[in-house]
Write a protein that holds these residues in place. Structure first.
Motif, PDB file in Angstrom:
ATOM      1  N   ALA A  51      -6.024   6.653   4.693  1.00 25.71           N
ATOM      2  CA  ALA A  51      -5.629   7.040   3.473  1.00 25.71           C
ATOM      3  C   ALA A  51      -4.140   6.080   3.028  1.00 25.71           C
ATOM      4  O   ALA A  51      -4.177   5.661   1.975  1.00 25.71           O
ATOM      5  N   LEU A  52      -3.408   5.715   4.153  1.00 24.48           N
ATOM      6  CA  LEU A  52      -2.162   4.899   3.876  1.00 24.48           C
ATOM      7  C   LEU A  52      -2.907   3.572   3.283  1.00 24.48           C
ATOM      8  O   LEU A  52      -2.361   2.945   2.519  1.00 24.48           O
ATOM      9  N   THR A  53      -3.778   3.133   4.064  1.00 28.40           N
ATOM     10  CA  THR A  53      -4.298   1.796   3.615  1.00 28.40           C
ATOM     11  C   THR A  53      -5.069   1.791   2.364  1.00 28.40           C
ATOM     12  O   THR A  53      -4.814   0.654   1.522  1.00 28.40           O
ATOM     13  N   MET A  54      -5.813   2.652   2.140  1.00 26.75           N
ATOM     14  CA  MET A  54      -6.514   2.787   0.856  1.00 26.75           C
ATOM     15  C   MET A  54      -5.525   2.674  -0.383  1.00 26.75           C
ATOM     16  O   MET A  54      -5.701   2.160  -1.398  1.00 26.75           O
ATOM     17  N   GLY A  55      -4.309   3.483  -0.190  1.00 25.85           N
ATOM     18  CA  GLY A  55      -3.131   3.471  -1.380  1.00 25.85           C
ATOM     19  C   GLY A  55      -2.793   2.063  -1.373  1.00 25.85           C
ATOM     20  O   GLY A  55      -2.499   1.761  -2.480  1.00 25.85           O
ATOM     21  N   LYS A  56      -2.439   1.586  -0.253  1.00 25.44           N
ATOM     22  CA  LYS A  56      -1.785   0.432  -0.291  1.00 25.44           C
ATOM     23  C   LYS A  56      -2.881  -0.702  -1.068  1.00 25.44           C
ATOM     24  O   LYS A  56      -2.131  -1.405  -2.140  1.00 25.44           O
ATOM     25  N   LEU A  57      -4.206  -0.874  -0.578  1.00 28.84           N
ATOM     26  CA  LEU A  57      -4.986  -2.001  -1.131  1.00 28.84           C
ATOM     27  C   LEU A  57      -5.074  -1.618  -2.453  1.00 28.84           C
ATOM     28  O   LEU A  57      -5.326  -2.537  -3.376  1.00 28.84           O
ATOM     29  N   LYS A  58      -5.147  -0.261  -2.991  1.00 28.51           N
ATOM     30  CA  LYS A  58      -5.592  -0.136  -4.347  1.00 28.51           C
ATOM     31  C   LYS A  58      -4.312  -0.240  -5.066  1.00 28.51           C
ATOM     32  O   LYS A  58      -4.573  -0.587  -6.480  1.00 28.51           O
ATOM     33  N   SER A  59      -3.200  -0.346  -4.805  1.00 30.42           N
ATOM     34  CA  SER A  59      -2.116  -0.539  -5.397  1.00 30.42           C
ATOM     35  C   SER A  59      -1.958  -2.135  -5.601  1.00 30.42           C
ATOM     36  O   SER A  59      -0.889  -2.587  -5.953  1.00 30.42           O
ATOM     37  N   GLY A  60      -2.817  -3.060  -5.118  1.00 32.48           N
ATOM     38  CA  GLY A  60      -2.706  -4.234  -5.408  1.00 32.48           C
ATOM     39  C   GLY A  60      -2.472  -5.129  -4.088  1.00 32.48           C
ATOM     40  O   GLY A  60      -2.128  -6.310  -4.056  1.00 32.48           O
TER      41      GLY A  60
END
Lengths: 245, 103
Positions: free
Chosen positions: A134-143
């Protein structure tokens, strides 16, 4: 670990757009930013360690399971199923079914991870747990371009999970008769706590009441622990059938 | 039993568990290039962990007694209010010991 439900970000289109790099600083950032979460995961690790000892595993075996399986809910369920002789098929089959949600989580990583070398991509996904995914997805999606973030944050979870397991297992070996301390209730309490985390409001009611009913019936009429798989699959099927938004 | 022993069968079962887990973790990354998972299937998969946890709890709780039921209610309440697993566990175990003593 493996407690929060994966709000799966399903990427239907596959943009080759987001560029990712795989660097040591990505690993380091992931690790450091995941430490507070890993501390929470360690709480489960201690409980898992204590219970695995009560189930008859050695400290080394408990640590080995945490190091190689790295899936909290599945490990706790395995400990619940553990007896002599070990019901091998039930343990491994249930582990697989409980972890099927990781298929969705891995799929969501594809737009970014498809650009990494197979070794980096398939090596990193070993360290997938609900929390750091979840942490990683948030990171990647925010660019963010840090493709190594999953690995770094996963290493944080992994290291804390193993250390906590060992501490719990050592403590679990010292404790005598479990029921005397109410320890026979701990696993039930853990599953109740996990259920609260997985509850998604009214929409959870129908699949859960189905799972509950089928499991109670199954425990009456089926041998061994088959009721767990039957109940779980029945709950999931109800969701599949009623789905039509 | 020594704390550092490795029983070959236990190790084999754990390796089986880790293989089953890794197949799911790597499977999504691999599979989506080849197969499309429908939203319907996705919804079903998302429900699975909760449904399995409930399936474990069902027979456990129905075959228990008032002390366990009351302690279960304590766990649910504390978990819901604090969202802290350890606090919920400690309260639940304390509650079950207390209720068993007085019942």
């Amino acid at each position: 670990m493996s407690t929060g439900s994966a709000d799966s970000a399903h990427q239907s289109e596959e943009p080759e757009g987001p560029t990712v790099e795989f660097s040591l600083s990505g690993v380091r950032d992931g690790y450091i930013e995941c430490v507070p979460i890993a501390l929470g995961v360690a709480g489960y690790g201690i409980v898992f360690g204590v219970l695995s000892r009560q189930a008859g595993l050695s400290v080394a075996e408990a640590a080995f399971m945490s190091a190689t399986v790295l899936a909290g809910a599945a490990q706790l369920i395995a400990i619940k199923l553990w007896e002599t002789p070990i019901p091998i098929l039930t343990v491994i089959g249930t582990t697989f079914i409980v972890n099927l949600r990781y298929v969705l989580m891995g799929a969501a990583l594809r737009p970014w991870f498809s650009q990494l070398s197979p070794l980096k991509a398939y090596g990193s996904v070993f360290f997938t747990a609900d929390e750091n995914w979840a942490l990683t997805m948030g990171k990647l999606k925010s660019g963010s371009h840090q493709g190594a973030y999953l690995l770094g944050s996963g290493l944080a979870i992994w290291s804390f999970w193993i250390v906590a397991t060992v501490l719990g297992a050592i403590a679990g070996g010292v404790i005598g008769e479990p029921a005397q301390y109410g320890l026979d209730f701990v696993l039930t309490a853990v599953f109740l706590a996990i259920a609260v985390g997985l509850w998604e409001g009214k929409s959870s009611f129908l699949p859960w009441i189905t799972a509950f009913s089928i499991a109670v019936l199954g425990a009456h009429f089926l041998p061994g622990r088959w009721y767990i798989l039957f109940g779980g699959v029945a709950g999931s099927l109800v969701e599949v059938i009623r789905f039509d938004e | 039993m020594s704390s550092v022993q490795f029983d070959p069968l236990v190790v084999a079962v754990i390796i089986g568990m880790s293989a089953a887990t890794y197949v799911t973790k790597a499977g999504g990354l691999w599979l989506l290039g080849h197969i499309n998972v429908s939203d319907r299937t996705e919804a079903g998969l998302e429900v699975l962990p909760g449904a399995i946890i409930i399936s474990i709890l069902g027979p456990e709780l129905t075959s228990a007694g008032p002390a366990e039921w009351s302690a279960a209610a304590v766990v649910l309440l504390v978990m819901w209010r604090t969202e802290n697993v350890l606090v919920a566990l400690v309260c639940g175990v304390a509650a079950v010991l207390l209720f068993r003593t007085i019942s």
